[in-house]
Design a protein around this motif. Structure first.
Motif, PDB file in Angstrom:
ATOM      1  N   TRP A 164       0.848  -1.189   0.000  1.00 32.18           N
ATOM      2  CA  TRP A 164       0.000   0.000   0.000  1.00 32.18           C
ATOM      3  C   TRP A 164       0.888   1.246   0.000  1.00 32.18           C
ATOM      4  N   GLN A 165       0.459   2.266  -0.715  1.00 33.49           N
ATOM      5  CA  GLN A 165       1.234   3.489  -0.854  1.00 33.49           C
ATOM      6  C   GLN A 165       0.381   4.698  -0.508  1.00 33.49           C
ATOM      7  N   LEU A 166       0.930   5.576   0.302  1.00 35.84           N
ATOM      8  CA  LEU A 166       0.239   6.819   0.648  1.00 35.84           C
ATOM      9  C   LEU A 166       1.097   7.992   0.203  1.00 35.84           C
ATOM     10  N   ILE A 167       0.535   8.833  -0.647  1.00 44.02           N
ATOM     11  CA  ILE A 167       1.219  10.045  -1.084  1.00 44.02           C
ATOM     12  C   ILE A 167       0.613  11.223  -0.335  1.00 44.02           C
ATOM     13  N   GLU A 173       3.425  19.621  10.240  1.00 47.89           N
ATOM     14  CA  GLU A 173       3.358  18.790  11.443  1.00 47.89           C
ATOM     15  C   GLU A 173       2.310  17.687  11.321  1.00 47.89           C
ATOM     16  N   LEU A 174       1.137  18.010  10.781  1.00 51.25           N
ATOM     17  CA  LEU A 174       0.109  16.987  10.607  1.00 51.25           C
ATOM     18  C   LEU A 174       0.613  15.864   9.709  1.00 51.25           C
ATOM     19  N   SER A 175       1.357  16.210   8.688  1.00 48.65           N
ATOM     20  CA  SER A 175       1.907  15.201   7.781  1.00 48.65           C
ATOM     21  C   SER A 175       2.815  14.236   8.532  1.00 48.65           C
ATOM     22  N   ARG A 176       3.573  14.750   9.479  1.00 47.22           N
ATOM     23  CA  ARG A 176       4.450  13.880  10.274  1.00 47.22           C
ATOM     24  C   ARG A 176       3.638  12.854  11.049  1.00 47.22           C
ATOM     25  N   CYS A 177       2.568  13.319  11.673  1.00 53.19           N
ATOM     26  CA  CYS A 177       1.728  12.407  12.464  1.00 53.19           C
ATOM     27  C   CYS A 177       1.093  11.342  11.568  1.00 53.19           C
ATOM     28  N   ILE A 178       0.572  11.764  10.423  1.00 49.08           N
ATOM     29  CA  ILE A 178      -0.061  10.817   9.500  1.00 49.08           C
ATOM     30  C   ILE A 178       0.957   9.813   8.986  1.00 49.08           C
ATOM     31  N   ALA A 179       2.150  10.295   8.652  1.00 43.19           N
ATOM     32  CA  ALA A 179       3.189   9.403   8.119  1.00 43.19           C
ATOM     33  C   ALA A 179       3.553   8.319   9.119  1.00 43.19           C
ATOM     34  N   GLN A 180       3.648   8.668  10.397  1.00 43.95           N
ATOM     35  CA  GLN A 180       3.997   7.688  11.416  1.00 43.95           C
ATOM     36  C   GLN A 180       2.921   6.619  11.544  1.00 43.95           C
ATOM     37  N   LEU A 181       1.653   7.032  11.558  1.00 37.21           N
ATOM     38  CA  LEU A 181       0.558   6.064  11.648  1.00 37.21           C
ATOM     39  C   LEU A 181       0.474   5.213  10.386  1.00 37.21           C
ATOM     40  N   ALA A 182       0.646   5.846   9.237  1.00 42.38           N
ATOM     41  CA  ALA A 182       0.509   5.128   7.969  1.00 42.38           C
ATOM     42  C   ALA A 182       1.559   4.039   7.835  1.00 42.38           C
ATOM     43  N   GLN A 183       2.772   4.300   8.290  1.00 44.52           N
ATOM     44  CA  GLN A 183       3.803   3.271   8.225  1.00 44.52           C
ATOM     45  C   GLN A 183       3.435   2.067   9.083  1.00 44.52           C
ATOM     46  N   ALA A 184       2.818   2.317  10.229  1.00 48.47           N
ATOM     47  CA  ALA A 184       2.379   1.215  11.084  1.00 48.47           C
ATOM     48  C   ALA A 184       1.246   0.430  10.448  1.00 48.47           C
ATOM     49  N   LEU A 185       0.529   1.052   9.497  1.00 49.94           N
ATOM     50  CA  LEU A 185      -0.578   0.402   8.800  1.00 49.94           C
ATOM     51  C   LEU A 185      -0.134  -0.208   7.470  1.00 49.94           C
ATOM     52  N   ASP A 186       1.172  -0.375   7.288  1.00 49.77           N
ATOM     53  CA  ASP A 186       1.721  -1.081   6.126  1.00 49.77           C
ATOM     54  C   ASP A 186       1.732  -0.236   4.860  1.00 49.77           C
ATOM     55  N   TYR A 187       1.828   1.083   4.991  1.00 51.26           N
ATOM     56  CA  TYR A 187       1.948   1.959   3.830  1.00 51.26           C
ATOM     57  C   TYR A 187       3.400   2.364   3.609  1.00 51.26           C
ATOM     58  N   HIS A 188       3.778   2.424   2.343  1.00 49.07           N
ATOM     59  CA  HIS A 188       4.998   3.140   1.968  1.00 49.07           C
ATOM     60  C   HIS A 188       4.581   4.595   1.809  1.00 49.07           C
ATOM     61  N   TRP A 202      11.645  18.239   6.584  1.00 48.87           N
ATOM     62  CA  TRP A 202      11.054  16.901   6.727  1.00 48.87           C
ATOM     63  C   TRP A 202      12.086  15.909   7.239  1.00 48.87           C
ATOM     64  N   ASP A 203      11.735  15.151   8.288  1.00 47.71           N
ATOM     65  CA  ASP A 203      12.723  14.266   8.918  1.00 47.71           C
ATOM     66  C   ASP A 203      12.118  12.993   9.485  1.00 47.71           C
ATOM     67  N   VAL A 204      11.027  12.493   8.888  1.00 45.35           N
ATOM     68  CA  VAL A 204      10.393  11.279   9.410  1.00 45.35           C
ATOM     69  C   VAL A 204      11.097  10.046   8.830  1.00 45.35           C
ATOM     70  N   PRO A 205      11.738   9.226   9.663  1.00 43.76           N
ATOM     71  CA  PRO A 205      12.462   8.044   9.166  1.00 43.76           C
ATOM     72  C   PRO A 205      11.537   7.084   8.435  1.00 43.76           C
ATOM     73  N   GLY A 206      12.066   6.444   7.406  1.00 40.70           N
ATOM     74  CA  GLY A 206      11.313   5.422   6.685  1.00 40.70           C
ATOM     75  C   GLY A 206      10.416   5.948   5.593  1.00 40.70           C
ATOM     76  N   THR A 207      10.260   7.277   5.496  1.00 45.12           N
ATOM     77  CA  THR A 207       9.430   7.852   4.444  1.00 45.12           C
ATOM     78  C   THR A 207      10.305   8.300   3.280  1.00 45.12           C
ATOM     79  N   ALA A 300      -4.742  13.088  12.716  1.00 43.43           N
ATOM     80  CA  ALA A 300      -4.085  11.997  12.002  1.00 43.43           C
ATOM     81  C   ALA A 300      -4.787  10.670  12.260  1.00 43.43           C
ATOM     82  N   VAL A 301      -5.221  10.451  13.500  1.00 42.38           N
ATOM     83  CA  VAL A 301      -5.949   9.218  13.835  1.00 42.38           C
ATOM     84  C   VAL A 301      -7.259   9.158  13.049  1.00 42.38           C
TER      85      VAL A 301
END
Length: 334
Positions: A164-167, A173-188, A202-207, A300-301
């Motif tokens: 799954w991919q999320l663009i 800041e909201l993007s950071r929160c969403i990115a962290q949750l999305a990675q836990a939900l199996d999104y690239h 931008w500094d969220v690891p794994g994105t 983000a939730v």
């Protein structure tokens, strides 16, 4: 973060190439409540290593013991059922009388699994067919409407699809929160922001941070139905271009941040830009389920929850009703 199927196949091949025995276990049928859906995978290594899951944990313990003891799938694929009786369901932690059917397959050579891994790594969908009667397998094309996992007439067909991919358009800041949750939900997670100051921070690891205009990024990146796009910049010059491209793409979900009033104005602009009504009707806005969220992580939730609902086909028609209201206003004002 890699997809769960990718991690399972990668671990399986690692054990096989190291000379260890390994098994691939697939959930093929469930009755009643079940912790994991049909198509879920578990790889079991010779030393009892596990990657993936088929239940909440208790089934895995018993399953590994049977596989290591040669009681199941010692020489070829074999079906195994858990939870036929109330006592067994309680013993293995299957809720509400659930029953679980598994296919256990010994894997001794890389074979077509190497091609499956390559497809997953390249975001290509591929179907693997396993004949339970003789253990033979082959790879088939995966069409857009191919069922994810079926077992009929001793033939198990499992679609291995891209992660799954999320663009995300916007790197605040909201993007950071969403990115962290999305990675836990199996999104690239791919983040695009043409505003240099935001992108530089931008500094969220794994994105993955990409440059370029959002509409062009979406045109190149969104090539299948396992993609979602959300716009968060509050800048119509950025968001509207992205939405025009995303709403006519194969993405399963397209959402935009903003109040109901902002959404109404956005829908009017998209209509004035000659975007077809059918495309506009796909927009989820205001984005997120209505849970009274205010802080960035709360929002983000709400967005993550809506993504889950959309992915599972469980969204209500609230967004369609809003679009209908705007359309009626436009007609009455004309």
């Amino acid at each position: 973060m890699d997809s769960s199927d990718l991690n399972v196949i990668r671990a399986l091949l690692g054990w096989v190439r190291a000379g260890a025995w390994a098994h691939l276990v697939t959930v093929t049928h469930t009755w009643g409540s079940s912790p994991r859906p049909v198509g879920s995978l578990l790889a079991v290594g010779g030393a009892g290593q596990l990657m993936g899951s088929v239940s909440g944990g208790c089934v895995e313990d018993d399953l590994v013991a049977k596989l290591r003891g040669g009681q199941v799938a010692a020489s070829g694929p074999e079906r195994l059922i858990y939870g036929l009786s109330r006592e067994e369901g309680e013993r293995f932690g299957l809720p509400c009388g659930g029953t679980l059917e598994l296919v256990c397959e010994p894997v001794t050579q890389a074979g077509d699994m190497a091609e499956v891994l390559a497809a997953l790594e390249q975001r290509h969908a591929i179907t693997r067919e396993l004949n339970l009667a003789n253990g033979a397998s082959r790879l088939l094309p995966a069409g857009p409407h191919t069922a994810a996992c079926t077992l009929r007439d001793e033939l198990l067909r499992k679609v291995f699809g891209p992660q799954w991919q999320l663009i995300i358009i916007g790197a605040a800041e909201l993007s950071r929160c969403i990115a962290q949750l999305a990675q836990a939900l199996d999104y690239h997670v791919v983040v695009c922001d043409p505003r240099q100051d935001y992108a530089a921070a931008w500094d969220v690891p794994g994105t993955e941070l990409v440059s370029g205009m959002p509409d062009e990024v979406i045109r190149v990146r969104v090539t299948d139905e396992r993609s979602a796009v959300i716009t968060l910049t509050h800048d119509p010059r950025v968001d509207d271009l992205a939405l025009m491209q995303a709403l006519e793409s194969p993405a399963f979900y397209v959402g935009a941040l903003g109040s109901q009033r902002t959404t109404e104005k956005r829908l009017e602009r998209l209509r004035q830009l000659d975007l077809p009504d059918a495309a506009i009707a796909r927009l989820h806005a205001p984005i997120g389920l209505p849970i009274g969220s205010h802080a960035p992580m709360e929002i983000a939730v709400a967005i993550a929850a809506e993504l889950i609902a959309a992915r599972n086909g469980a969204l209500a028609g609230a967004h369609a009703r809003l679009i209908d209201q705007v359309s009626r206003k436009a007609v009455s004002a004309a």
